[in-house]
Design an enzyme around this catalytic site. Structure first.
Site, short mmCIF file in Angstrom:
data_model
loop_
_atom_site.label_atom_id
_atom_site.label_comp_id
_atom_site.label_asym_id
_atom_site.label_seq_id
_atom_site.Cartn_x
_atom_site.Cartn_y
_atom_site.Cartn_z
N ASP A 32 0.81 -1.22 0.00
CA ASP A 32 0.00 0.00 0.00
C ASP A 32 0.85 1.27 0.00
OD1 ASP A 32 -2.15 -1.80 0.30
OD2 ASP A 32 -1.99 -1.70 2.48
N GLU A 207 -10.89 0.05 -4.36
CA GLU A 207 -10.19 0.47 -3.16
C GLU A 207 -9.06 1.42 -3.50
OE1 GLU A 207 -7.29 -2.76 -1.77
OE2 GLU A 207 -8.80 -3.92 -2.84
#
Length: 564
Positions: A32, A207
């Site tokens: 991430d 997302e």
């Protein structure tokens, strides 16, 4: 038992002349990634889940050689991770620079229990220097993957995130509201933005929203398809940060599945951030897995690819698949900086910041010896690596698929009894860790060196006599990590050969057991425990005098094709 090298040249270390930069740019689990350029410096934050301190921030001036700059959350008042399961904790940070201050938006997840109905909550913290961060400001919103974006035209600040549509249908999508940065409250309409290119139903996973402004357009870059082989990056643009959104006709802009799900080594590409260098070149940083014979023991690492622009749309890596062997644009590399050998004698007075604990600690679990020579003295408690608590353990991320982790123990003044343990571990979660250590023998007097291999519900235990009434000063424990296997061993004597006691497939450090989640990758742990009992007052101090990591050439192929 000796480790077998599979397609590896194990005698050649990773130190070579400077050459083109290759992926991953952050080796070892670093998912991430969110990157922010400040002048000529780059700062990059990644997820850390249940590890403490939380949310590492790295810095670089050349996009290839990264150093650990700080951790965003270092105080219990910032993040409380007491008893959280593997894969919970803090996720998906995003760095922003707004009105002269730095913001890090993230979220906290405490449990996966559907009965508890505890949803992840969005937070952000503020800093003047990217090093010291405020206590969190709690947002109105629930969800994950938050990011803050300031419109350069109106100067309004928006929170973009992945959230459920309501508490009944629970269909995840990308949502937005204008926010008050000081209170966390939504001050504008809470709206659905754009949910990507895949079917939008209960299985949808749009997302990681990242918004940026370029040449008169607002761009919304998201990830879709979950975080395994179907993971991809898609993008849309608008004349307003509130939409409506026009999808890129060439979506997805980054998707390894289109080249063959199990074909290429680089897989699971997504959760990206597009940014510009000072000289106007564009790049995307994103997460990806190196798939090794079908599994990825290092899990999701940080990758980088060049971006060009055609007709106002980004093209990643020239539209070609990402290969491990290829250079990243024209970026240069200095392997001597990227892969320095690691040695820690615990004699600096403070713990090296690359060491972590599990969950938010609430007791003192170790001390650093002040006298010379130094050393790490562990303060064992009742917990071990299989508990959802904070054992007396420190951990480092495994940074290479071909390396040796060795740890020399401190000598003891007396022996250990049964259940009194000190050792090292190849650690994935409380459900999967592979240990070698010293303890009182099982069903026999004296001390033994033991190994424990955990493979779902199967546990394999091996022990050999230590042949010493105390832990000697020359006892070293080893974990030999190769792409396809891990080996556990020990040596006694400074120049003695290593005796290998156990081995297992590296895939056991890559997958969660059924009905569980693991989002981190493999780490190496130093630990000690009373195995369910307090450490006895008569038991000796235990710990480690030195840790070394030796890295070897990886030679990982571009295609996941292993002749085994």
């Amino acid at each position: 038992m000796r480790p077998n090298s599979v397609r590896l040249v194990v005698t050649q270390l990773l130190f070579q002349v400077a050459t083109g930069l290759k992926n991953p740019i952050l080796a070892g689990w670093s998912p991430d990634p969110s990157i922010l350029r400040v002048g000529s410096n780059y700062f990059l934050a990644t997820s850390s889940f249940e590890y403490w301190p939380s949310t590492p921030i790295y810095t670089s001036t050349d996009l290839g050689n990264w150093t650990l700059y700080a951790h965003a959350f270092t105080r219990p008042s910032q993040v409380q991770m007491y008893g959280v399961p593997t894969g919970a904790g803090t996720w998906a940070p995003t760095l922003s620079h707004i009105n002269g201050l730095y913001y890090l938006a993230s979220m906290t997840r405490w449990t996966y229990d559907p009965v508890a109905r505890v949803w992840p909550r969005v937070i952000w913290s503020v800093s003047e220097d990217l090093k010291t961060w405020s206590d969190p400001i709690w947002s109105d919103c629930w969800g994950i993957d938050p990011s803050l974006f300031q419109d350069p035209v109106s100067e309004k600040v928006y929170l973009n995130l992945m959230a459920p549509n309501n508490d009944v249908d629970r269909i995840w999508g990308i949502y937005q509201c204008e926010v008050d940065l000081s209170t966390g409250r939504c001050t504008g309409q809470y709206r659905s933005l754009w949910n990507g290119t895949m079917t939008h139903d209960s299985s949808a996973r749009p997302e990681g929203p990242k918004m940026f402004w370029r040449d008169g357009y607002y761009y919304l870059l998201i990830a879709e398809g979950g975080t395994d082989d179907l993971h991809r990056a898609t993008i849309a643009r608008s004349s307003s940060p509130e939409g409506p959104w026009e999808p890129d006709p060439n979506n997805p802009i980054l998707f390894k599945g289109q080249y063959g799900y199990d074909n290429l080594t680089v897989q699971s590409t997504g959760h990206g951030t597009i940014f510009d260098t000072p000289d106007g070149l564009s790049y995307i940083t994103y997460l990806a897995r190196r798939k090794i014979n079908g599994s990825s023991p290092l899990s999701r690492e940080t990758f980088l690819s060049p971006v060009t622009w055609q007709d106002g749309w980004p093209v990643v890596n020239g539209g070609q698949p990402v290969l491990l062997s290829e250079r990243i644009g024209n970026l240069r590399d200095n392997p001597d900086v990227r892969h320095p050998p690691f040695r820690d004698s615990f004699d600096e007075g403070v713990l090296d910041p690359s060491w972590y604990q599990l969950r938010t600690p609430y007791t003192q679990n170790f001390e650093l010896k002040k006298e010379n020579p130094g050393g790490l003295v562990l303060r064992p408690n009742v917990f071990d690596l299989s508990h959802r608590d904070t054992p007396a353990a420190i951990l480092r991320k495994q940074r290479s698929l071909n390396m040796t982790f060795s740890a020399r123990l401190l000598p003891t003044s007396s022996g250990l009894g049964y259940g009194e343990i000190v050792g090292v571990s190849a650690y994935l979660s409380e459900l999967q860790h592979q240990d070698i250590g010293v303890s009182g023998c099982v069903n026999s007097p004296g001390m033994c060196i033991y190994t424990t291999l955990m493979m779902n519900s199967t546990v394999q235990y091996t022990q050999v006599p230590l042949n010493s009434s105390t832990i000697p000063s020359d006892l070293t424990l080893y974990i030999r990590a190769e792409p396809l296997s891990y080996h556990l061993g020990y040596s006694q004597g400074m120049h003695s050969p290593t005796t290998w006691l156990a081995a297992l497939s590296s895939s056991w450090l890559a997958f969660a057991p059924e009905d569980y989640f693991v989002f981190a990758g493999a780490s190496f742990a130093l630990f000690a425990t009373g195995t369910g009992k307090p450490w006895p007052p008569h038991a000796p101090d235990v710990g480690f005098a030195e840790v070394q990591e030796t890295y070897f050439e990886e030679n990982i192929p571009d295609y996941d094709d292993w002749d085994v």
